[in-house]
Design a protein around this motif. Structure first.
Motif, PDB file in Angstrom:
ATOM      1  N   SER A  65       0.834  -1.203   0.000  1.00 20.41           N
ATOM      2  CA  SER A  65       0.000   0.000   0.000  1.00 20.41           C
ATOM      3  C   SER A  65       0.873   1.260   0.000  1.00 20.41           C
ATOM      4  O   SER A  65       2.057   1.212   0.338  1.00 20.41           O
ATOM      5  N   ASP A  84      -2.356  -6.255   0.096  1.00 21.24           N
ATOM      6  CA  ASP A  84      -2.868  -4.904   0.332  1.00 21.24           C
ATOM      7  C   ASP A  84      -2.307  -3.967  -0.732  1.00 21.24           C
ATOM      8  O   ASP A  84      -1.092  -3.771  -0.825  1.00 21.24           O
ATOM      9  N   ARG A 122      -3.951  -0.828  -1.339  1.00 23.83           N
ATOM     10  CA  ARG A 122      -4.679   0.430  -1.240  1.00 23.83           C
ATOM     11  C   ARG A 122      -3.745   1.611  -1.478  1.00 23.83           C
ATOM     12  O   ARG A 122      -2.546   1.537  -1.183  1.00 23.83           O
ATOM     13  N   MET A 123      -4.313   2.667  -1.970  1.00 23.44           N
ATOM     14  CA  MET A 123      -3.585   3.912  -2.215  1.00 23.44           C
ATOM     15  C   MET A 123      -2.373   3.703  -3.099  1.00 23.44           C
ATOM     16  O   MET A 123      -1.361   4.352  -2.965  1.00 23.44           O
ATOM     17  N   ARG A 129      -8.224 -17.828  -0.070  1.00 24.10           N
ATOM     18  CA  ARG A 129      -8.577 -17.936   1.353  1.00 24.10           C
ATOM     19  C   ARG A 129      -9.517 -19.106   1.588  1.00 24.10           C
ATOM     20  O   ARG A 129      -9.337 -19.889   2.517  1.00 24.10           O
ATOM     21  N   GLU A 130     -10.522 -19.211   0.705  1.00 20.14           N
ATOM     22  CA  GLU A 130     -11.498 -20.314   0.852  1.00 20.14           C
ATOM     23  C   GLU A 130     -10.781 -21.667   0.757  1.00 20.14           C
ATOM     24  O   GLU A 130     -11.019 -22.579   1.546  1.00 20.14           O
ATOM     25  N   ARG A 137      -8.928 -22.326   3.820  1.00 17.49           N
ATOM     26  CA  ARG A 137      -9.819 -22.678   4.931  1.00 17.49           C
ATOM     27  C   ARG A 137     -10.236 -24.135   4.827  1.00 17.49           C
ATOM     28  O   ARG A 137     -10.216 -24.890   5.803  1.00 17.49           O
ATOM     29  N   LEU A 138     -10.591 -24.541   3.601  1.00 16.06           N
ATOM     30  CA  LEU A 138     -11.019 -25.927   3.413  1.00 16.06           C
ATOM     31  C   LEU A 138      -9.865 -26.887   3.681  1.00 16.06           C
ATOM     32  O   LEU A 138     -10.055 -27.967   4.221  1.00 16.06           O
ATOM     33  N   LEU A 181      -9.646 -27.176   7.307  1.00 11.13           N
ATOM     34  CA  LEU A 181     -10.813 -27.858   7.882  1.00 11.13           C
ATOM     35  C   LEU A 181     -10.783 -29.342   7.606  1.00 11.13           C
ATOM     36  O   LEU A 181     -10.816 -30.167   8.509  1.00 11.13           O
ATOM     37  N   GLN A 182     -10.763 -29.621   6.300  1.00 12.11           N
ATOM     38  CA  GLN A 182     -10.823 -31.039   5.918  1.00 12.11           C
ATOM     39  C   GLN A 182      -9.817 -31.302   4.816  1.00 12.11           C
ATOM     40  O   GLN A 182     -10.116 -31.150   3.636  1.00 12.11           O
ATOM     41  N   ILE A 234     -14.699 -32.014  -2.883  1.00 13.86           N
ATOM     42  CA  ILE A 234     -16.152 -31.878  -2.783  1.00 13.86           C
ATOM     43  C   ILE A 234     -16.564 -30.418  -2.873  1.00 13.86           C
ATOM     44  O   ILE A 234     -17.542 -30.068  -3.534  1.00 13.86           O
ATOM     45  N   THR A 235     -15.802 -29.608  -2.220  1.00 18.45           N
ATOM     46  CA  THR A 235     -16.257 -28.229  -2.074  1.00 18.45           C
ATOM     47  C   THR A 235     -15.608 -27.265  -3.062  1.00 18.45           C
ATOM     48  O   THR A 235     -15.635 -26.063  -2.857  1.00 18.45           O
ATOM     49  N   HIS A 294     -18.106 -24.824  -4.234  1.00 20.87           N
ATOM     50  CA  HIS A 294     -18.375 -23.729  -3.302  1.00 20.87           C
ATOM     51  C   HIS A 294     -17.380 -22.614  -3.474  1.00 20.87           C
ATOM     52  O   HIS A 294     -17.742 -21.446  -3.474  1.00 20.87           O
ATOM     53  N   ALA A 305     -18.348 -19.000  -4.402  1.00 21.63           N
ATOM     54  CA  ALA A 305     -17.949 -17.888  -3.543  1.00 21.63           C
ATOM     55  C   ALA A 305     -17.145 -16.875  -4.346  1.00 21.63           C
ATOM     56  O   ALA A 305     -17.301 -15.669  -4.179  1.00 21.63           O
TER      57      ALA A 305
END
Lengths: 722, 459
Positions: B386, B412, B414-415, B434-435, B438-439, B442-443, B449-450, B453, B457
């Protein structure tokens, strides 16, 4: 400085201060809410636990994704978005601060650069001016006119003032700038304060926002869950009701059937009861009867009991007496036992003594025994010595006797010869008997060693080859005495086969040495070594071997030819019959053996040999040790008498008869001769008388008287004599 | 029927309000019907009241201990309680009484640690060299040596004589700079204290004065050479130190070099924070040497005077470093030359996950190299560019780089004048990353499978 504060505040965002209703508050409403919240939180936690378990299952069933899951997903997305946006919004201030700072720095750098430039220019110009002034000071020294000097000084003063003024101006400029900076610092401080308040506001707003949205989303999720749960509940309820109905109807059925069964059972029970009461009565009567009988029995038993008691008392008395007696006897026995114990001890002592004594005896006896054994050995030695001496003596006596006998015999024979030649005028041949040549005591012929036998055999065979049929006489003469049932040829054949077949028993070195020799010789040597290997020592062993071979063969043959089986029997019968006579093998036997020997398969030889060795070993194991002694003692005397008898009968009976006759005749002749001799002697006597008479006559004749006598006698004689 | 209030409550609140009493009965687990307090109860009370003279605690059974601890006064001298009382609730009471705000999470969930650390910090904060008795602090060392893990002091007061001098100077208005220099400006020497604290892991120091407001004087913020030398020897001797922070203290190149030299081959140091100082290229060169001679994981040099040369030195060190995880060069002036050097270093480095280059006068050439880095490097998760002048073309190149990257989670920009379109598309890509991350966490098994998603998303 702005950024410093921002850093601090950023940390604070992580823990938003939220005022929660407390159970300790004074407001009852708030307390109620607090408790409710607490309950809700617990429920939530419990539900979350349950959900956590079913989370995986939900993910697996992608198709019928539940509303709650969707809702959760959505809420998560929106919340993360919100969080991101919020933090961005908050950090925007920091970014803006940074941006401002960078701009400020750029401006500052620029301003600094300009300032430095300006200062440098100023220094340059002021330096120049200063130089001018100092240069003019030099000039001033040249001035002599006061007015000029004054003008110059004034000018100098003016210029110095100008210089100072310029410097002062610069200083004031810089000071102004500093003041401006101070102002700006204050402004910056204010600005930072504003920024921080803004930041705080934003953060608070963000936190509130977040809380609200989180609550909202939580509510949404909860609603979704609630709805789902409701649906699940309804469906489950329906299912439950259905199941309940089914269950109820079933229950009813069961109830009805149960009732029926209960009625049935009650009826049965009643019947049973009636029957039971009847039974009970009958049994009661019966039992009462039994009781009476038993009472009677009891009475009887009591009577017997009384009786028994008396009896037992009596018995008890008796037993007591007996017991006393027993105690007496026991004491006696005990005493006896003690005594016996003493005796036993004594006996033991004695036994020990005896044992010791016997032990000593034993030792002495063993010593004696040893001594005796030594003596016995000595005795044996002496005995052997005496035996040898005896033998010698015997032999000497024998020889003396024999010489005597032989002298007698010779005499007899000479007589016989004289008789034969002189009296009978027949030719006389000297009879040849086996005993004639015998010198010394008769004994078994010395057993020839096996090799000698073989050697002889082989020699014989050679002779046979040379002289073929004529050799029958020689056979007789040869010193080889084979058992009757074994022909020399058979033996030879068997030995040759053995010699050929059992080469493995001979040392290889020997074989190589034997190679250049003649067949017979090599055969002989081979057999020698073979016999050594087999443990065959003497003639008999060879014969047994041959016999064994024959038997073996025969046994093999019996299975094939029954006729052949008879021959070994006849052989066996003949074994003991004649031993010492020379054996003239019958032609037929020989042929048969030949046939047999031809029949031996060389392959069987080894088996036969093996069997032979085994049997031989068995035989030898037992009687070996006594052999030496027995041999000597076994000298049979029977043949001695035979021998001596035979010596007696050297002149055969017919000849004796002849001799008797001759004696008679000779007696007669003798008589005649004696008569004749007598006559002769008479004659001689007469002649002698005659001669004597003649002599006397002569004498008388020759006597002087005669001369004197007219007629001499002599003349008388002459005349008759003439 | 009136229930006589239990003795304990009668002290605190009168039984006038029955409702209140009832409620308190419901909430008070110690409430009992007994009229006369038990002897044991009285004994406990006595122990509590005489705890200072005769501390009896370990001989009691757990329930009694609990009661005594609940009633112990928070004003007891530390000498008595420091090594005797380990109960958290007591220290919690003591903390809450002394400070209004406090986050126990920051102190490893230990109220005792929090109390001692903050107590020590307060003492240090208001320690005036030459005036305050140094024994006050040294006496505390044996009491708190087992509990203090972090020492965070955001203010060191200069000697008080100086302040008087300053005031005099202000009053007289005749003092000169040279006169001020004569006085010793040294702050409290931490050496003895730090040597006594055997569990110390974090040292967070600011040599400056807080809340000076309009009384601002440069002299208040003076980190002298002697301070620097003593601090250097202190941190060198402290082998348990994991985090060392020295911010807002006007540390210049020479002092930074002295400090960093003392940290060379330190056995435990993981984080070094020298933000908001005056460090130039030479100091950074020393820091660059340090990251390859220690186990340093986090290096913060925000708001210093680092130029391209310093950045190049850092980049060179970074190209073969395997320990550093986070690098912060915010608000420096490394410019394109330094930025490109760093980006080139990141092409071969595979451990650095966090990089902050905000406010560094970077522009398009740096963005070009960074787009290559994005497609190659899989370790980086967070980049901040930034407040730079990256420009529209640079933004497009970064977007291209992002299309190949699956690991970056924060970027980042910005500016930095890259244009809204690029910014939006980059944020979408970051979201997808990120998703996925996360998955993954998680798993790790059910990633396939996801995938849908993630796509949803992302759209």
């Amino acid at each position: 400085m702005n950024s410093l504060l921002v850093d601090e505040e950023e940390e604070e965002t992580l823990v938003p201060p939220v005022k929660e209703p407390s159970v300790n508050s004074d407001d009852p409403q708030e307390r109620i809410q607090a408790r409710r919240l607490r309950i809700a939180a617990r429920l939530e936690a419990r539900r979350r636990e349950a959900l956590g378990e079913s989370l995986d299952r939900k993910k697996e069933s992608e198709e019928d994704q539940s509303k709650s899951f969707k809702q959760k997903e959505e809420s998560r997305l929106s919340l993360s978005k919100l969080l991101l946006c919020g933090t961005e919004l908050v950090t925007n201030i920091q970014i803006a601060g940074d941006m401002r700072e960078t701009h400020r720095r750029l401006d500052e750098d620029e301003a600094k650069r300009q300032r430095v430039e300006k200062l440098e220019n100023e220094i340059k110009t002021s330096q120049e001016k200063f130089y001018d002034i100092t240069a003019k000071w030099e000039d001033s020294k040249m001035k002599r006119i006061p007015q000029d000097l004054w003008g110059l000084l004034n000018e100098q003063q003016h210029q110095c003032a100008m210089l100072i003024e310029e410097k002062n101006k610069l200083i004031s400029d810089l000071q102004q700038e500093l003041k401006g900076k101070d102002d700006q610092y204050v402004k910056d401080l204010k600005k930072q304060g504003d920024d921080i308040t803004l930041l705080l506001e934003r953060m608070e707003e963000q936190v509130k926002n977040l809380i609200n949205t989180f609550r909202q989303e939580l509510n949404h999720i909860e609603k979704a869950f609630e709805q789902e749960r409701q649906e699940l509940l309804i469906s489950n309820k329906k299912k439950w009701e259905r199941e309940m109905n089914v269950h109820n109807s079933k229950e009813l059925e069961y109830l009805m059937s149960h009732m029926k069964r209960v009625e049935d059972y009650e009826k049965q029970l009643n019947q049973q009861r009636v029957r039971d009461s009847e039974e009970y009565n009958s049994i009661k009567i019966k039992l009462e009867l039994d009781v009476q009988i038993l009472e009677q029995q009891l009475q009887q038993m009591k009577a017997t009991y009384q009786l028994n008691q008396e009896k037992l008392e009596y018995n008890f008395q008796v037993l007591k007496k007996r017991d006393e007696e027993n105690t007496i006897i026991k004491s006696q026995q005990k005493r006896k036992i003690n005594r016996l114990h003493d005796v036993l001890n004594n006996l033991r002592m004695k036994l020990a003594k005896q044992i010791k004594q016997y032990h000593e005896d034993n030792i002495t006896l063993t010593a004696d025994y040893k001594r005796i054994i030594m003596q016995f050995r000595d005795l044996q030695k002496t005995m052997r010595h005496f035996a040898i001496i005896n033998d010698k003596q015997f032999q000497e006596v024998w020889i003396i006797n024999e010489e005597e006998a032989k002298a007698l015999m010779d005499k007899a024979l000479d007589v016989d010869k004289i008789i034969q030649l002189q009296q009978l005028g027949l030719p006389w041949t000297r009879p040849d008997y086996w005993f004639m040549k015998n010198v010394g005591p008769i004994s078994h012929f010395k057993k020839k060693s096996a090799t000698e036998l073989v050697h002889e055999l082989l020699l014989m065979s050679e002779e046979e080859e040379d002289e073929s049929q004529k050799s029958s006489l020689k056979d007789q003469k040869s010193r080889l005495f084979l058992p009757k049932h074994l022909s020399a040829k058979t033996v030879r054949l068997i030995l040759e086969i053995m010699c050929d077949e059992s080469g493995f028993l001979i040392e290889s070195k020997l074989l190589s040495l034997l190679y250049p020799l003649e067949r017979n010789e090599s055969c002989l040597l081979k057999l020698d070594s073979v016999f050594a290997a087999l443990g065959i020592e003497n003639e008999d062993d060879v014969y047994t071997l041959v016999q064994f071979f024959l038997d073996f063969r025969a046994r093999r043959a019996t299975s094939l030819q029954s006729q052949e089986a008879l021959t070994p029997v006849s052989d066996a019968e003949g074994i003991g019959s004649i031993r010492r006579e020379s054996c003239v093998p019958g032609d037929c036997q020989d042929q048969r053996h030949l046939l047999c020997s031809e029949l031996i398969h060389p392959n069987d030889v080894l088996k036969a040999l093996k069997a032979f060795v085994i049997s031989q070993q068995k035989l030898r194991e037992a009687p070996m040790p006594l052999k030496v002694v027995t041999q000597r003692e076994l000298r049979d005397v029977s043949q001695d008498s035979e021998y001596w008898d035979a010596l007696c009968f050297i002149i055969p009976l017919p000849r004796q008869k002849l001799w008797d006759a001759l004696i008679d005749a000779l007696q007669k002749y003798h008589n005649i001769l004696t008569q004749r001799a007598k006559l002769l002697s008479d004659n001689e006597f007469l002649e002698q008388q005659n001669t004597e008479l003649q002599m006397l006559l002569q004498q008388y004749i020759d006597s002087r008287i005669n001369i004197e006598l007219q007629v001499p006698p002599t003349q008388v004689f002459q005349g008759p004599m003439k | 029927m009136a229930i006589p209030p239990p003795s304990k409550i009668s002290v605190s609140n009168p039984a006038s309000n029955t409702r209140r009493m009832r409620r308190i009965i419901a909430e008070d687990p110690e409430w009992s019907l007994t009229i006369v307090p038990r002897l044991s109860e009285l004994c406990l009370q006595h122990i509590v009241s005489n705890f200072e003279k005769n501390p009896v605690l370990t001989q009691l059974n757990p329930i009694q201990q609990r009661r005594v601890l609940d009633r112990l006064s928070t004003d007891l001298p530390l000498k008595v309680v420091a090594n005797l009382v380990t109960d958290e609730s007591y220290w919690r009471r003591r903390c809450n009484q002394r400070w209004a705000v406090g986050h126990v999470e920051k102190y490893g969930n230990s109220w005792k640690r929090m109390f001692f650390e903050r107590h020590l910090q307060d003492l240090l904060k208001y320690f005036i060299p030459g005036t305050t008795d140094p024994r006050v602090i040294l006496e505390l060392v044996p009491l708190c040596q087992d509990y203090v893990v972090r020492l965070s002091v955001d203010q060191f007061l200069p000697p008080v004589k100086l302040e008087q001098q300053i005031q005099e100077m202000e009053q007289s208005d005749s003092a000169s700079e040279t006169e001020v220099e004569e006085f010793s400006m040294d702050h409290y020497q931490l050496g003895q204290l730090v040597a006594g604290l055997r569990r110390l892991e974090e040292l967070d120091l600011v040599f400056g004065v807080k809340d000076c407001g309009m009384n601002f004087e440069w002299n208040l913020f003076l980190f002298t050479t002697r301070d620097c030398l003593s601090l250097a020897s202190t941190i060198k001797a402290c082998h348990t130190l994991k985090v060392f922070k020295l911010t807002r203290s006007k540390v210049d190149d020479e002092k930074a070099r002295v400090l960093i030299r003392s940290l060379m081959d330190h056995p435990a140091l993981l984080e070094l924070d020298l933000s908001h100082n005056n460090i130039g290229d030479r100091g950074v060169r020393a820091a660059a040497k340090l990251i390859n001679h220690s186990h340093l994981q986090i290096l913060k040099l925000a708001n210093n005077k680092i130029r391209a040369l310093g950045a190049q030195a850092l980049a060179h060190a970074l190209s073969y470093n395997t320990t550093l995880l986070s690098l912060n060069l915010r608000l420096n002036c490394i410019e394109d030359e330094g930025g490109q050097a760093l980006a080139h270093a990141l092409q071969s480095n595979s451990t650095l996950t966090n990089l902050h280059l905000g406010g560094n006068e970077l522009s398009e050439p740096t963005a070009t190299v960074f787009s290559q880095v994005l497609s190659v490097n899989t370790a980086l998760t967070c980049i901040n560019l930034s407040c730079n002048h990256i420009g529209l073309d640079g933004g497009k190149q970064l977007l291209e780089g992002m299309s190949d990257n699956k690991t970056l989670m924060e970027f980042d920009l910005r500016m930095s004048e890259i244009g809204q379109e690029s910014e939006y598309l980059i944020s979408v890509a970051l979201n997808a990353n990120r998703e996925a991350a996360r998955l993954r966490t998680l798993q790790p098994t059910c990633c396939h499978i996801t995938v849908n998603h993630i796509n949803n998303a992302a759209d």
